[in-house]
Design an enzyme around this catalytic site. Sequence first.
Site, short mmCIF file in Angstrom:
data_model
loop_
_atom_site.label_atom_id
_atom_site.label_comp_id
_atom_site.label_asym_id
_atom_site.label_seq_id
_atom_site.Cartn_x
_atom_site.Cartn_y
_atom_site.Cartn_z
N SER A 141 40.69 44.71 35.80
CA SER A 141 41.07 45.79 34.66
C SER A 141 42.53 45.42 34.39
O SER A 141 43.22 44.76 35.09
CB SER A 141 40.86 47.09 35.39
N TYR A 154 41.69 53.99 41.33
CA TYR A 154 41.18 52.97 40.59
C TYR A 154 42.11 51.66 40.61
O TYR A 154 41.71 50.71 40.80
CB TYR A 154 40.75 53.41 38.96
#
Length: 276
Positions: free
Chosen positions: A136, A149
């Site tokens: 990501s 995350y």
Amino acid sequence: MNFSEQRWVITGASGGIGAAIATALAQRGATLLLCGRNQIKLTQLKAKLVGKHQLFIGDLTEASSLGALQQAADNFNANGVINCLGVNQLQTFVQSSEADVRRMLDTNLLTPISVCQALLPRLQTQPNATIVNVGSILGSIGYPGSALYCASKFGLRGFTESLRRELADSQMNILYFAPRATDTELNSPEMQQLNQQFGNKSDTPQWVAQQLCQRLQTSPKGAAYLGWPEKLFVRINALFPSLVDGASLKQLPIIKRFCHQQPLSSTVTGEHHEAS
């Protein structure tokens, strides 16, 4: 890369990005071992794909499933793996439970590492085998409301970079692939509203999959970051983190408001969400 010679293990194949990657690779002639927990979704996906693909149903966060995957990959004669599985949760760290911490790190970081560890011995016997870890943009930028995350994706980026350098004297291809925000039905309404509030651009899973295929064809090593200005933000954060500190401080009240609207333990699976 000749896609017709590729036999990919795809983890998290039932999710939006994973399913799109599977579709794009199958269209190019690759053969796939589709992995996930949702047998119905995987069966439906396989039925849509041209080619002789196989399914592996199991929870890869469990050691027993990892052993079974290793055997399945051997039988499948795999020469590549793409780790797409992932979860996300929009909440402040203070809202997070111990279970949230374990679920995020187990799914996003420890399981991809374990999959690589299980499959690497067989992949090293294959010429020009490839490992792709889907990370990501938030694997390079710490962002409020996404502490867990970010921790998992920062770890995945570091692991992939280290593994690539560790195997640099071999024929192995190691790629860290980092999308930005991606439109899928699994993103919570709060996540979608937060992106809309800040005017963040989102990509379709199909576009993300096309970008991965192009990268695999031209340069299946290193790191690939998707989206502009997100790629620029990665560099700014690395060189001038105080600038990003100031920008995120201005956004903080809005981020916290959306975090408080997000029901706790509302994790989504098989998907990636990034805010910037």
